[in-house]
Design an enzyme around this catalytic site. Structure first.
Site, mmCIF file in Angstrom:
data_model
loop_
_atom_site.group_PDB
_atom_site.id
_atom_site.type_symbol
_atom_site.label_atom_id
_atom_site.label_comp_id
_atom_site.label_asym_id
_atom_site.label_seq_id
_atom_site.Cartn_x
_atom_site.Cartn_y
_atom_site.Cartn_z
ATOM 1 C CE LYS A 1 7.791 6.906 -1.357
ATOM 2 N NZ LYS A 1 7.866 6.940 0.126
ATOM 3 N N GLY B 1 13.168 4.511 0.219
ATOM 4 C CA GLY B 1 12.511 3.688 1.222
ATOM 5 C C GLY B 1 11.044 4.033 1.343
ATOM 6 C CG ASP B 2 6.578 3.557 1.131
ATOM 7 O OD1 ASP B 2 6.393 4.769 0.924
ATOM 8 O OD2 ASP B 2 5.683 2.792 1.531
ATOM 9 C CB THR B 3 7.754 3.159 6.661
ATOM 10 O OG1 THR B 3 9.189 3.180 6.614
ATOM 11 C CG2 THR B 3 7.314 2.448 7.938
#
Length: 205
Positions: free
Chosen positions: A67, A83-85
């Site tokens: 990203k 960010g990535d969760t």
């Protein structure tokens, strides 16, 4: 957008603009808790499908970096925060729920058990240097009745959420125990994000 789109108000600033690679209001709100307001947003449109055999931790880290790089193409010369969760049940990566059936299946799987939430942060510098951090949080859900699952589904908070729930909403009432980063489960781990931004010279509260 590009870095040149960010207004300078005629004041020279040697720091590159900070661009958030997400349109998520949750991440903007969390970033504001650090006293930081991004100069702009550049939502990254990438393929978030897991690779064959990819584990939840590696998936979160890879997507955050991807990203950041995708957003950098939209805002050259900027400092990019992405960010990535990912919600993991064992080795399984739970999807982002886009329909009721998926959300219902996720909640049924998480009912009465522990799961892990991996929240990765990537900070991409204008020169291509990438700094990364990861929070890992263990969350334990109470055993959910069919009526509780259906009531949560009816509320709609699950839509677009990893694992089919939003910890900052009604689902927090399902959480009997949490070890790790609450903000990470929401979508941006503040401890890790603060360290990355501080190292980059971004002014913090």
């Amino acid at each position: 957008m590009t870095a040149s789109d960010v207004p300078t108000n005629g004041v020279a600033d040697p720091r590159p603009p900070l661009i958030l690679a997400s349109a998520s209001p949750r991440r903007r709100d969390l970033l504001a808790r650090l006293g930081v307001v991004a100069d702009g947003v550049a939502p990254a449109d990438i393929d978030e499908s897991p690779l064959p055999g990819e584990l939840p931790r590696a998936h979160a880290v890879r997507l955050a970096a991807a990203k950041a790089r995708a957003a950098a193409a939209l805002a050259p010369g900027a400092l990019i925060l992405a960010g990535d969760t990912v919600v993991g049940a064992g080795r399984r990566i739970l999807p982002k729920a886009e329909d009721e059936a998926t959300a219902r299946a996720c909640l049924a799987l998480l009912s009465g058990r522990r799961h892990r939430v991996f929240s990765a942060v990537a900070l991409l510098y204008p020169d291509g240097t990438l700094r990364e951090a990861l929070s890992e949080t263990i969350v334990r859900f109470k055993r959910l009745s069919d009526a509780e699952i259906e009531a949560y589904i009816a509320g709609g908070e699950w839509h677009g959420k990893a694992g089919g729930y939003a910890i900052q909403g009604a689902a927090e009432g399902f959480c009997g125990w949490l070890a790790g980063s609450h903000s990470g489960v929401v979508g941006l781990p503040l401890f890790e994000t603060r360290r990355l931004l501080q190292a980059a010279g971004v002014p913090l509260a």
